[in-house]
Design an enzyme around this catalytic site. Structure first.
Site, PDB file in Angstrom:
ATOM      1  N   TYR A 154      13.072-111.078 -11.346  1.00  0.00           N
ATOM      2  CA  TYR A 154      11.627-110.985 -11.591  1.00  0.00           C
ATOM      3  C   TYR A 154      10.989-112.183 -10.895  1.00  0.00           C
ATOM      4  O   TYR A 154      11.577-112.748  -9.956  1.00  0.00           O
ATOM      5  CB  TYR A 154      11.439-110.972 -13.122  1.00  0.00           C
ATOM      6  CG  TYR A 154      10.080-110.551 -13.599  1.00  0.00           C
ATOM      7  CD1 TYR A 154       9.540-109.329 -13.237  1.00  0.00           C
ATOM      8  CD2 TYR A 154       9.337-111.381 -14.445  1.00  0.00           C
ATOM      9  CE1 TYR A 154       8.276-108.957 -13.693  1.00  0.00           C
ATOM     10  CE2 TYR A 154       8.090-111.005 -14.903  1.00  0.00           C
ATOM     11  CZ  TYR A 154       7.563-109.799 -14.516  1.00  0.00           C
ATOM     12  OH  TYR A 154       6.322-109.436 -14.962  1.00  0.00           O
ATOM     13  N   ARG A 191      -1.388-105.481  -3.611  1.00  0.00           N
ATOM     14  CA  ARG A 191      -1.555-106.847  -4.147  1.00  0.00           C
ATOM     15  C   ARG A 191      -0.280-107.191  -4.901  1.00  0.00           C
ATOM     16  O   ARG A 191      -0.221-107.102  -6.113  1.00  0.00           O
ATOM     17  CB  ARG A 191      -2.790-106.910  -5.048  1.00  0.00           C
ATOM     18  CG  ARG A 191      -3.286-108.289  -5.345  1.00  0.00           C
ATOM     19  CD  ARG A 191      -2.458-109.039  -6.411  1.00  0.00           C
ATOM     20  NE  ARG A 191      -2.769-108.714  -7.771  1.00  0.00           N
ATOM     21  CZ  ARG A 191      -1.848-108.586  -8.742  1.00  0.00           C
ATOM     22  NH1 ARG A 191      -0.559-108.719  -8.492  1.00  0.00           N
ATOM     23  NH2 ARG A 191      -2.212-108.299  -9.964  1.00  0.00           N
ATOM     24  N   LYS A 197      10.249-104.524 -12.590  1.00  0.00           N
ATOM     25  CA  LYS A 197       9.607-104.286 -13.892  1.00  0.00           C
ATOM     26  C   LYS A 197      10.461-103.323 -14.723  1.00  0.00           C
ATOM     27  O   LYS A 197      10.620-103.488 -15.929  1.00  0.00           O
ATOM     28  CB  LYS A 197       8.207-103.692 -13.699  1.00  0.00           C
ATOM     29  CG  LYS A 197       7.212-104.653 -13.047  1.00  0.00           C
ATOM     30  CD  LYS A 197       6.357-105.393 -14.058  1.00  0.00           C
ATOM     31  CE  LYS A 197       5.483-106.434 -13.372  1.00  0.00           C
ATOM     32  NZ  LYS A 197       4.707-107.252 -14.295  1.00  0.00           N
ATOM     33  N   GLU A 200       0.824-100.848 -11.295  1.00  0.00           N
ATOM     34  CA  GLU A 200       1.218-102.242 -11.082  1.00  0.00           C
ATOM     35  C   GLU A 200       0.842-102.713  -9.687  1.00  0.00           C
ATOM     36  O   GLU A 200       1.129-102.039  -8.690  1.00  0.00           O
ATOM     37  CB  GLU A 200       2.743-102.336 -11.270  1.00  0.00           C
ATOM     38  CG  GLU A 200       3.288-103.739 -11.344  1.00  0.00           C
ATOM     39  CD  GLU A 200       2.948-104.451 -12.648  1.00  0.00           C
ATOM     40  OE1 GLU A 200       3.141-103.880 -13.724  1.00  0.00           O
ATOM     41  OE2 GLU A 200       2.467-105.602 -12.569  1.00  0.00           O
ATOM     42  N   ASP A 201       0.205-103.840  -9.630  1.00  0.00           N
ATOM     43  CA  ASP A 201      -0.049-104.535  -8.374  1.00  0.00           C
ATOM     44  C   ASP A 201      -0.837-103.720  -7.347  1.00  0.00           C
ATOM     45  O   ASP A 201      -0.502-103.681  -6.145  1.00  0.00           O
ATOM     46  CB  ASP A 201       1.263-105.094  -7.796  1.00  0.00           C
ATOM     47  CG  ASP A 201       1.759-106.290  -8.618  1.00  0.00           C
ATOM     48  OD1 ASP A 201       1.192-106.538  -9.696  1.00  0.00           O
ATOM     49  OD2 ASP A 201       2.697-106.973  -8.187  1.00  0.00           O
ATOM     50  N   ASP A 260      -0.912-102.649 -15.910  1.00  0.00           N
ATOM     51  CA  ASP A 260      -0.249-103.837 -16.447  1.00  0.00           C
ATOM     52  C   ASP A 260      -0.983-105.123 -16.074  1.00  0.00           C
ATOM     53  O   ASP A 260      -1.042-106.063 -16.870  1.00  0.00           O
ATOM     54  CB  ASP A 260       1.180-103.868 -15.907  1.00  0.00           C
ATOM     55  CG  ASP A 260       2.013-104.974 -16.512  1.00  0.00           C
ATOM     56  OD1 ASP A 260       1.853-105.227 -17.713  1.00  0.00           O
ATOM     57  OD2 ASP A 260       2.827-105.564 -15.782  1.00  0.00           O
ATOM     58  N   ASP A 261      -1.529-105.185 -14.870  1.00  0.00           N
ATOM     59  CA  ASP A 261      -2.177-106.423 -14.414  1.00  0.00           C
ATOM     60  C   ASP A 261      -3.483-106.669 -15.157  1.00  0.00           C
ATOM     61  O   ASP A 261      -3.859-107.813 -15.400  1.00  0.00           O
ATOM     62  CB  ASP A 261      -2.418-106.366 -12.907  1.00  0.00           C
ATOM     63  CG  ASP A 261      -1.100-106.217 -12.185  1.00  0.00           C
ATOM     64  OD1 ASP A 261      -0.299-107.157 -12.224  1.00  0.00           O
ATOM     65  OD2 ASP A 261      -0.842-105.136 -11.626  1.00  0.00           O
ATOM     66  N   ASN A 289       1.325-115.750  -9.751  1.00  0.00           N
ATOM     67  CA  ASN A 289       2.727-115.625  -9.342  1.00  0.00           C
ATOM     68  C   ASN A 289       2.823-115.399  -7.842  1.00  0.00           C
ATOM     69  O   ASN A 289       1.866-114.914  -7.247  1.00  0.00           O
ATOM     70  CB  ASN A 289       3.357-114.421 -10.064  1.00  0.00           C
ATOM     71  CG  ASN A 289       3.336-114.601 -11.572  1.00  0.00           C
ATOM     72  OD1 ASN A 289       3.706-115.635 -12.073  1.00  0.00           O
ATOM     73  ND2 ASN A 289       2.884-113.575 -12.267  1.00  0.00           N
TER      74      ASN A 289
END
Ligand code: NDP
Ligand code: PYR
Ligand code: MG
Length: 542
Positions: free
Chosen positions: A99, A152, A170, A241-242, A264-265, A403
């Site tokens: 991760y 992203r 994930k 996600e992302d 999730d973000d 991150n």
């Protein structure tokens, strides 16, 4: 959940090549006889424990984390129970490898370290065929999908199809901490092209070599994907996600009321940050509803947190307007204020009547107790910013959520040094403990990994039909309650990673309870308890 024996007929080399059932040298004499393995393995029979130690020995021998990542991915491909056992037993050491931060480097180099495909790729040429090609996926009972379009990836920008490392990572956490069986997990890459010119020019790049699909065509592709999932896997939860912030909000608003999904973000990050704020209040003694929070960054992560904090403040008795006024945002152009040109819809509720200001001036004027960074911009929390926070707060709460580590707004050591050890600090990627004034401070990891496994497990356990804001608020409360006084004393606003499986279980049970209360659960057994859910969880032992 007990792990099943190999299906009839799966024997010999085919069994050794099947990651789900392979035990390699741990097959017993009796199993070697029954499964036609005699002669195919060296004589010694290992235990899973011994195999775990062997993996760790090999892992520690590697010179670079990216090599450790490659080793672990290869292990996942050949013996998944051993992979998850290693992850669970050495969580503090392994999590940063599968991760953040190593997954960031793995995504950057994805095409260059590629060994074997994993997950499902959908490209614009698949328009009209998505339902049909999903049939190529070997598993019929998919329950958990993590999907990205790679635009992203963490704070690293547009990594195109290289972003597949994120859904894979994930979902590894979903299996490890929420016990979702690997066969029920599906990583998906919506490979709609990339605007990253360097990638498009890299001869080894594995994605679609064209500019990103945008607008109506993009939405049509995602619509088709979501509809195909609902038909093919009616029990599946989709985790977005992302995605780049504008798409992240567009897709969440488009599907949240008609599909079992969340972003999730926006939402997972919100809950982990809110939990950290709740936990910080126990140390500072400040009442949550009296806090003022300044966000540096006004993208999906920051405004997602703002939205949930507002929801929590309203639940605590404030009006929506009073709640919003406690939340302030600044981006590269300074404080977001009313009248500023070109504000995105997710920013407008927080653009208050005030004169423009830079960050330092904003801190001096607003006097926030909490400063949350989600900028993807390394060093965005410079010394003056931390010192200003420390000059107006005895215990300034500082979250550097970006991150991977190289993108963090500041390091733990900087936050502590510039605040004379008074900061209550958390970061999206892990930082080592810091020795300050003779005391060892252990910064907690403010990462949505504390939230999404429990949300997903709870939703699947009660067969939720939708994911609600109440579920994220509840998850934040449960997570904050899981922080022991000892953790707080050592400086962490989160429980140790080693408790992630237990924390996820507690969150899952609470989420299921909310789902029943809100009429959002289909499972017949309303009395869903931690032990019921635990019994459903995949346990990676032989
Ligand atoms: N810890 C966790 O669990 C999570 C962390 N994150 C992290 O959050 C980060 C941001 O994600 P996301 O919100 O989607 O990204 P966005 O790019 O949408 O948002 C970034 C925001 O930060 C602003 N910004 C950039 N640099 C600075 C700076 N130096 N000073 C002030 N503002 C700045 C940008 O302003 P402008 O638009 O004007 O450039 C923008 O508002 C990522 O690094 C990601 O890894 C995300 C999810 C979970
Ligand atoms: C942790 C996470 O989801 C992110 O950085 O995007
Ligand atoms: Mg993310």
């Amino acid at each position: 959940m007990a792990n099943s024996r190999p299906p009839a007929g799966l024997t010999g080399l085919a069994l050794l090549n099947n990651s789900q059932y392979n035990k390699s040298t741990a097959f017993t004499e009796d199993e070697r006889e029954r499964f036609k393995l005699r002669g195919l393995l060296p004589a010694a029979v290992s235990s899973q424990r011994l195999q775990t130690e062997l993996i760790m020995e090999n892992l520690r021998r590697k010179a670079y984390d990216i090599e450790r990542y490659i080793l672990l991915m290869a292990l996942q491909q050949r013996n998944e129970r051993l992979f998850y056992r290693v992850l669970l037993e050495y969580i503090e050491e392994i999590m940063p490898l599968v991760y953040t931060p190593t997954v960031g480097q793995a995504c950057r180099e994805f095409a260059h370290i590629f060994r074997q495909p994993r997950g499902f790729y959908i490209t614009p040429t698949d328009r009209g065929d998505i339902f049909d090609i999903l049939d190529n996926w070997p598993e019929r009972d998919v329950r958990m999908i993590v999907v990205t379009d790679g635009e992203r990836i963490l704070g690293l920008g547009d990594l195109g199809a290289n972003g597949m490392g994120i859904p894979i990572g994930k979902l590894a956490l979903y299996t490890a901490f929420a016990g979702i069986p690997p066969a029920q997990c599906l990583p998906v890459m919506l490979d709609v092209g990339t605007d990253n010119q360097m990638l498009r020019e890299d001869p080894l790049y594995l994605g679609t070599r064209q500019p990103r699909l945008r607008g109506a065509d993009y939405l049509a592709l995602v619509d088709e994907f979501v509809a195909a999932v609902q038909l093919r896997y009616p029990r599946a939860l989709i985790q977005f996600e992302d995605f780049l912030t504008p798409n992240a909000y567009t897709l969440l608003n488009r599907y949240r009321n008609k599909a079992l999904c969340f972003n999730d973000d926006i939402q997972g990050t919100a809950a982990v940050a809110l939990a950290g704020v709740f936990a910080a209040c126990r140390t500072t003694g400040k009442a949550f509803e009296t806090l003022k929070i300044l966000f540096l960054g006004a993208g999906s992560a920051a405004t997602g947190i703002g939205d949930l904090v507002q929801f929590a403040l309203v639940a605590a008795g404030l009006t929506p307007d009073q709640a919003r006024k406690r939340l302030w945002f600044a981006d590269v152009d300074g404080l977001l204020v009313a009248g500023r040109e070109g504000l995105a819809p997710h920013n407008r509720p927080y653009a208050h009547d005030a004169s423009p200001a830079g960050v330092i001036e904003a801190i001096e004027r607003i006097k926030p107790q909490v400063l949350i960074g989600a900028t993807g911009s390394p060093g965005a929390f410079g010394e003056r910013i931390i010192r200003t926070m420390a000059s107006i707060n005895e215990r300034p709460v500082i979250f550097a959520l970006s991150n991977p580590t190289e993108r963090a707004e500041c390091s733990a050591e900087q936050a502590y040094r510039w605040s004379e050890g008074r900061a209550l600090f958390a970061s999206g990627s892990p930082f080592a403990p810091v020795l300050m004034n003779g005391k060892t401070l252990k910064p907690g990891q403010g990462n949505n990994a504390y939230i999404f496994p429990g949300i997903g497990l709870g939703a699947l356990a009660c067969q939720a039909t939708r994911i609600s804001d109440e579920m994220f608020l509840k998850a934040a409360e449960v997570l904050a309650d899981s922080v022991a006084d000892d953790d707080l004393r050592q400086g962490s606003l989160y429980p140790p990673l080693s408790q992630l499986r237990e924390v996820s279980l507690k969150i899952a049970a609470a989420v299921a309870e909310v789902a029943y209360r809100q009429g959002l659960a289909k499972a017949a057994d309303r009395d869903i308890r931690i032990e019921t859910i635990r019994a459903m969880m995949y346990d990676p032992v032989y």
